[in-house]
Design a protein around this motif. Structure first.
Motif, PDB file in Angstrom:
ATOM      1  N   ALA A 634       0.818  -1.216   0.000  1.00  0.00           N
ATOM      2  CA  ALA A 634       0.000   0.000   0.000  1.00  0.00           C
ATOM      3  C   ALA A 634       0.849   1.262   0.000  1.00  0.00           C
ATOM      4  N   ARG A 635       2.079   1.184   0.522  1.00  0.00           N
ATOM      5  CA  ARG A 635       2.942   2.368   0.610  1.00  0.00           C
ATOM      6  C   ARG A 635       3.923   2.464  -0.550  1.00  0.00           C
ATOM      7  N   ASN A 636       3.982   1.456  -1.408  1.00  0.00           N
ATOM      8  CA  ASN A 636       5.076   1.364  -2.381  1.00  0.00           C
ATOM      9  C   ASN A 636       4.972   2.348  -3.535  1.00  0.00           C
ATOM     10  N   ARG A 637       3.771   2.638  -3.984  1.00  0.00           N
ATOM     11  CA  ARG A 637       3.577   3.540  -5.121  1.00  0.00           C
ATOM     12  C   ARG A 637       2.495   4.555  -4.768  1.00  0.00           C
ATOM     13  N   PRO A 638       2.829   5.524  -3.933  1.00  0.00           N
ATOM     14  CA  PRO A 638       1.807   6.464  -3.435  1.00  0.00           C
ATOM     15  C   PRO A 638       1.143   7.288  -4.521  1.00  0.00           C
ATOM     16  N   ALA A 639       1.887   7.695  -5.549  1.00  0.00           N
ATOM     17  CA  ALA A 639       1.276   8.514  -6.602  1.00  0.00           C
ATOM     18  C   ALA A 639       0.208   7.719  -7.345  1.00  0.00           C
ATOM     19  N   ARG A 677      -1.481  -5.148   8.149  1.00  0.00           N
ATOM     20  CA  ARG A 677      -0.604  -3.979   8.232  1.00  0.00           C
ATOM     21  C   ARG A 677      -0.902  -3.014   7.093  1.00  0.00           C
ATOM     22  N   ASN A 678      -1.078  -3.528   5.886  1.00  0.00           N
ATOM     23  CA  ASN A 678      -1.360  -2.666   4.741  1.00  0.00           C
ATOM     24  C   ASN A 678      -2.752  -2.044   4.830  1.00  0.00           C
ATOM     25  N   GLN A 679      -3.749  -2.823   5.263  1.00  0.00           N
ATOM     26  CA  GLN A 679      -5.092  -2.274   5.382  1.00  0.00           C
ATOM     27  C   GLN A 679      -5.140  -1.209   6.471  1.00  0.00           C
ATOM     28  N   LEU A 680      -4.389  -1.437   7.548  1.00  0.00           N
ATOM     29  CA  LEU A 680      -4.331  -0.453   8.627  1.00  0.00           C
ATOM     30  C   LEU A 680      -3.690   0.840   8.139  1.00  0.00           C
ATOM     31  N   TRP A 681      -2.652   0.711   7.314  1.00  0.00           N
ATOM     32  CA  TRP A 681      -1.999   1.902   6.765  1.00  0.00           C
ATOM     33  C   TRP A 681      -2.972   2.688   5.891  1.00  0.00           C
ATOM     34  N   ARG A 683      -6.208   2.797   6.168  1.00  0.00           N
ATOM     35  CA  ARG A 683      -7.209   3.439   7.023  1.00  0.00           C
ATOM     36  C   ARG A 683      -6.624   4.644   7.742  1.00  0.00           C
ATOM     37  N   LYS A 684      -5.427   4.502   8.263  1.00  0.00           N
ATOM     38  CA  LYS A 684      -4.816   5.607   9.006  1.00  0.00           C
ATOM     39  C   LYS A 684      -4.507   6.782   8.100  1.00  0.00           C
ATOM     40  N   ASN A 685      -4.208   6.512   6.836  1.00  0.00           N
ATOM     41  CA  ASN A 685      -3.897   7.585   5.898  1.00  0.00           C
ATOM     42  C   ASN A 685      -5.116   8.015   5.084  1.00  0.00           C
ATOM     43  N   LYS A 686      -6.288   7.572   5.530  1.00  0.00           N
ATOM     44  CA  LYS A 686      -7.565   8.010   4.956  1.00  0.00           C
ATOM     45  C   LYS A 686      -7.665   7.706   3.471  1.00  0.00           C
ATOM     46  N   ARG A 687      -7.180   6.538   3.096  1.00  0.00           N
ATOM     47  CA  ARG A 687      -7.339   6.071   1.717  1.00  0.00           C
ATOM     48  C   ARG A 687      -8.505   5.088   1.683  1.00  0.00           C
ATOM     49  N   LYS A 688      -9.583   5.477   1.024  1.00  0.00           N
ATOM     50  CA  LYS A 688     -10.764   4.627   0.989  1.00  0.00           C
ATOM     51  C   LYS A 688     -10.540   3.526  -0.036  1.00  0.00           C
ATOM     52  N   ALA A 689      -9.739   2.562   0.354  1.00  0.00           N
ATOM     53  CA  ALA A 689      -9.371   1.493  -0.571  1.00  0.00           C
ATOM     54  C   ALA A 689      -9.221   0.199   0.215  1.00  0.00           C
ATOM     55  N   PHE A 690      -9.258  -0.908  -0.513  1.00  0.00           N
ATOM     56  CA  PHE A 690      -9.050  -2.230   0.068  1.00  0.00           C
ATOM     57  C   PHE A 690      -7.715  -2.781  -0.418  1.00  0.00           C
TER      58      PHE A 690
END
Length: 1024
Positions: A634-639, A677-681, A683-690
């Protein structure tokens, strides 16, 4: 797209105080044979027999949670020659099996030596009875029955008991559905409905108890001051004397509370004895022959005519049934006195239902019995003059006809208000009783016991709320002291609040607010029971079976109605405060997971909606992009994720997907560890994604699985989003074939396809891994320093790794060595580019090169972007291909079409020179790009993936088109915030390297560019 090897940082559960009971040091040893296993099966086995210790929460205050072997350990035990060893117990680290903080498991908690635990009588029954038997019993009960008559008076009491009994039944069901710890109403509501409801009601409930201390103490002080006044012993004046007596009383009550629960319990027993004696005194007094002075005040022995006369209501001075009910009901709001000290009960699951319901029954019967005794012996009005005797021949008028037959004529009370009788004198109980001073003592006992119960309840509930860390600013009050973990800080805070209201508070105004606060908690307890039953969660299995979900709902509605009956503005204020606190907790999103019924109902609703949606055919008007983004972790390609999130936001499905490539056992282990861990990230970063992941031997196979199986019913992705493969020239044949193969698969499965290219690149996984390694190094450094402390540091998860800490730390420090200046600059630019779509876009344009009709996806997605807040300053510019000589006509046709589609744009540009051959230098760049992959003399069979001269000749026009388009993009869209271009299709039969060359030369040296190709099904319509 690539595997993410990062691990999340340590998660600390602030609600768990490890100092309460530290687990013993665990030394890693070989697995011992369990006698229970051997005796059951006759041989040793890695399997475990059922045991309650397997079901304890992580964070258990007992320190021991047994661990059953995992499914994989059992599955692979023979492959590893039986070398797998599972410890019998583990040391808790504050995380549950789900990786989320868990509640301390108090079922197995052993009180500290000398700690006090109460049974159901002292802990619940006594406290509830003392709280319900308030000053109402001796001061206001006679007035209530004087106004409403004993017929409606009994209805008032029964209606109050109905509300409290239903609440008691609901509370019994909730508290028998699992282990109950301290916190009373707050704990029950928060664990049932979640932290939002629990956090809001817990704060106002604790505050209500703190202010209730002041109310009860002032009631006591007023009685004392009345005695001082009767004996001419006023110290200053009445108001200040009430303040002085009140403050002294609170100090004494605080001393009893701080001394410990045992002292407080002893004080409650003494007060109960006094109260019982006072009640018996009233009943005995009704049988003692009355004196003439008492008769003059309307008090007689039992008489049927007085009893019948007092049956009908006689409301005065604007009173109604509801106003009388509003005055009486607060007396019934003491049913949570036992539940509020649930942490100090020996067995709260058994004590709370039994003690609370029995207290409601006993106190209800007492109120009815005392009221009937008084109604049968006291008339409504009396003058108090022994000279007002009945004269033969003189008719009696007025409300007290029965008194005439008993020799007294109180007819004057019809014209002038009298001071005595049920409707006028609040001291009726004192005069009816056998010994008046005992009633004063009973009044003292009732007020002091209620004040003491509230003084204990408020800090206990507040401490539980603070321990859960829902309001982080209040965590200071979570600490407990002594054998029973007493909330000393909470006691002091409650003391200060009560003293403040005694000194300056207008208690007559605030009294209805406090009653409404209590009623709000009752309403939520009832609703919690209804909600949990309605959700039909398998985890809802209360041991107490005498409840009904619809009865609980009726109880909740009754509580809400009673709130408005008592005081409408106080009810609105209560709802307003609760809603504000609810919103605050919801926005803050406390990091807790208690398995609330809200989650269960949400799940049931989601399943029902998904099934309903699957029965409806898709319609073009309801099309929305549902994106499957191959981002890797989830953090690997933020753009890539940010842009996909902008397309979907809260209105479409967004999946961020990862494929783990490698041996199945290793890939599965890595995938499972990263799921939450990825789903929690996200949610914490307010990304409405699965987040979704698969483990496969080959990357393309994993991507194919995701394309085919992702989603549920109608909620499944329809668009693939992927990053451009910048290293395609060095990635090797297999890497390029895999990448282009995924595009082929997307087209085969009729996905719309998006490729995002940014010059700086998209992948920041190496920076994420470096950050994680640095955090681990710092984490282990702290652990190493802790272990080197003289006392050995805190016992816990680092005990077993003491020998290797120094080595691992040195290794990680070397891995995390500072990069070279050149690499550091590149990383800085990469990080800046990766955050480009996260921030608000500057004023500019989104240039849409809609060259081929793909169903409208190329136009729809940029339009959706312009509706987002971050992109609102970016205007659409449309570029289309046109024939020379008819540019104006093409522009007009496109303008007309956009108007029908209701899509606004600032400009439409017709490009009528696309067919012109590209410049020689541009063609030279393409030749240099594909030269390593050309096949000049060797046969195609020896290198089938290479680009032949024949293929270049066949696709010369298409190749030149990509080169020419890049020239036009450089010329016209170099300053755009985002360029959207129709993507050339990866046609089967075209060399993978040639296709990659097309994509590369088309998007080279441009601002962020998004290639889009729809699935050629309409996503736009101009019909209504």
């Amino acid at each position: 797209m690539e595997r993410s090897k990062s691990n999340g940082g340590e998660h600390v559960n602030n609600a768990y105080d490890a100092t309460l009971d530290e687990p013993p040091h665990y030394e890693e040893t070989s697995r011992a044979v369990r006698p229970s296993v051997v005796s059951a099966f006759g041989h040793d086995t890695l399997d475990r027999v059922p045991n309650i210790d397997f079901y304890r929460n992580a964070g258990s205050v007992s320190g021991h949670r047994a661990v059953r072997p995992s499914l994989q350990e059992l599955h692979e035990v023979f492959q590893k020659n039986g070398e797998i060893s599972v410890p019998d117990t583990v040391e808790d680290d504050g995380e549950g099996s789900s990786g989320m903080p868990c509640d301390p498991d108090l079922e197995s908690a052993v009180p500290k030596e000398g700690g006090v635990k109460f049974g159901w009588i002292r802990g619940v029954l006594v406290r509830c009875m003392l709280n319900i038997w308030g000053v109402m019993l001796f001061i206001r009960l006679s007035w209530i029955f004087g106004n409403s008559g004993w017929g409606l008076g009994i209805v008032v009491i029964i209606l109050s008991c109905v509300v409290t009994t239903i609440t008691g039944l609901s509370m019994s069901a909730i508290c028998t559905n699992g282990v109950v710890r301290g916190g009373g109403a707050y704990y029950l509501i928060s664990r049932s409905l979640g932290p939002e409801f629990g956090g809001s009601i817990g704060l106002i409930f604790a505050f209500a108890n703190a202010v209730a201390v002041a109310m009860y103490v002032v009631g006591f002080a007023e009685t004392v001051v009345d005695l001082l006044k009767d004996n001419a012993a006023i110290m200053v004046d009445e108001v200040n004397d009430i303040r002085i007596v009140g403050c002294i009383t609170v100090v004494l009550l605080l001393a009893i509370s701080v001394a410990g629960m045992e002292w407080e319990a002893k004080a409650q027993i003494i007060l109960l004895v006094i109260l019982l004696v006072a009640i018996v005194n009233v009943i005995v007094g009704t049988f003692i022959p009355v004196t003439e002075s008492k008769k003059a005040r309307g008090i007689f022995n039992y008489n049927s005519k007085i009893f019948l006369e007092n049956f009908t209501p006689d409301f005065r001075e604007g009173e109604t049934f509801f106003s009388v009910f509003a005055i009486f009901f607060p007396a019934a709001t003491g049913i949570l006195a036992g539940a509020n000290i649930s942490g100090d009960l020996r067995d709260p699951q058994a004590a709370i239902p039994k003690g609370t319901l029995l207290a409601i029954l006993i106190t209800g019967l007492t109120y009815v019995g005392i009221a009937l005794c008084v109604s049968a012996t006291v008339v409504r009005d009396a003058t108090g003059s022994i000279n007002d005797t009945a004269t033969p021949g003189v008719p009696c008028t007025g409300p007290s006809i029965a008194a005439c037959e008993l020799g007294y004529n109180f007819s004057s009370c019809a014209e002038t208000k009298c001071k005595f009788g049920l409707s006028n004198d609040v001291q009726v109980m004192t005069m009816v009783s056998g010994f008046g001073p005992l009633i004063i003592a009973g009044t003292f006992s009732a007020t002091l016991s209620s004040a003491l119960a509230s003084l204990v309840s408020a800090p206990k509930v507040f401490q539980a709320l603070c321990q859960d860390n829902i309001y982080k600013i209040l965590h200071f009050f979570a600490k407990g002291y002594g054998k029973n973990n007493e909330p000393i800080r909470g006691y002091v805070l409650t003391f200060l609040i009560s003293v403040a209201f005694i000194l300056v508070g207008d208690l007559d105004t605030i009294a209805p607010i406090i009653s409404n606060f209590f009623l709000a908690s009752y309403a939520l307890i009832n609703f919690s029971c209804f909600h949990a039953s309605y959700a039909k969660s398998p985890g809802w299995r209360p041991a107490y079976k005498y409840y009904n979900m619809w009865l609980s709902l009726m109880g909740a509605l009754l509580c809400c109605v009673v709130m408005f009956v008592i005081n409408w503005w106080a009810a609105l204020l209560t709802y307003g405060i609760e809603i504000l606190l609810y919103i605050y907790v919801t926005v803050k999103k406390p990091d807790v997971n208690w398995g609330s019924s809200t989650q269960a109902v949400t799940f049931v609703s989601a399943v029902g909606n998904a099934l309903s949606l699957s029965g409806v055919d898709d319609h073009v008007k309801n099309f929305r992009p549902q994106i499957l983004a191959l981002t890797g972790g989830a953090r690997n390609r933020p753009a890539l994720l940010d842009l996909a999130h902008s397309f979907c936001k809260n209105y479409g499905l967004c999946l961020t997907c990862e494929v783990f490539v490698g041996p199945r056992s290793e890939a599965l282990e890595e995938m499972n560890s990263g799921m939450e861990r990825n789903q929690l990230w996200l949610r914490k970063n307010k990304r409405k994604a699965f987040y979704a992941a698969v483990a496969c031997e080959e990357f393309r196979q994993g991507a194919e699985c995701l394309l085919q199986a992702s989603g549920l019913g109608r909620m499944k992705p329809n668009t693939l989003m992927i990053g451009f493969k910048r290293n395609w020239r060095t990635a090797g044949t297999e890497g390029v074939q895999t990448y282009v193969g995924i595009l082929h698969d997307a087209f085969d499965f009729e996905y719309g396809t998006l490729i995002l290219r940014m010059d700086q690149g998209l992948d920041v996984s190496h920076l994420v891994e470096a950050e994680v390694e640095m955090l681990k190094a710092a984490w282990e450094q702290r652990a190493l320093e802790s272990e080197m402390m003289p006392n050995g540091g805190k016992k816990g998860m680092f005990r077993k790794s003491r020998k290797s800490s120094t080595h691992v730390l040195a290794t990680r420090v070397s891995v995390c060595a500072p990069p070279t200046p050149q690499v550091a600059k590149m990383n800085e630019k990469l990080l800046e580019a990766s955050a480009q779509f996260k921030k608000k876009q500057p004023k500019g344009t989104i240039d849409v090169w809609w060259l081929f009709d793909d169903g409208g996806l190329t136009l729809l997605l940029p339009y959706i972007l312009t509706t987002r807040k971050k992109w609102k300053d970016s205007k659409l510019r449309i570029f289309i291909a046109g024939q020379p000589g008819r540019s104006d006509l093409d522009k007009q046709e496109m303008k007309s079409m956009l108007q029908k589609f209701r899509i606004n744009c600032t400009d439409i540009n017709v490009i009528d020179d696309i067919h012109i051959p590209p410049r020689a230098d541009s063609l030279r760049k393409l030749d240099d790009m594909i030269e390593p992959f050309r096949l000049h003399e060797e046969s195609k069979d020896s290198a089938p993936w290479k680009i032949t001269d024949e293929e270049l000749s066949t696709f010369e026009e298409k190749t030149n088109l990509q080169v020419r388009l890049n020239e036009l993009l450089q010329e016209k869209s170099k300053s755009a915030n985002l360029i959207v271009v129709s993507m050339p299709i990866a046609r089967k039969g075209v060399s993978d390297f040639l296709y990659m060359a097309w994509l590369d030369i088309l998007t080279k040296d441009l601002p962020p560019t998004l290639l889009i190709r729809g699935n050629h099904k309409s996503v736009l319509t101009f019909y209504s």
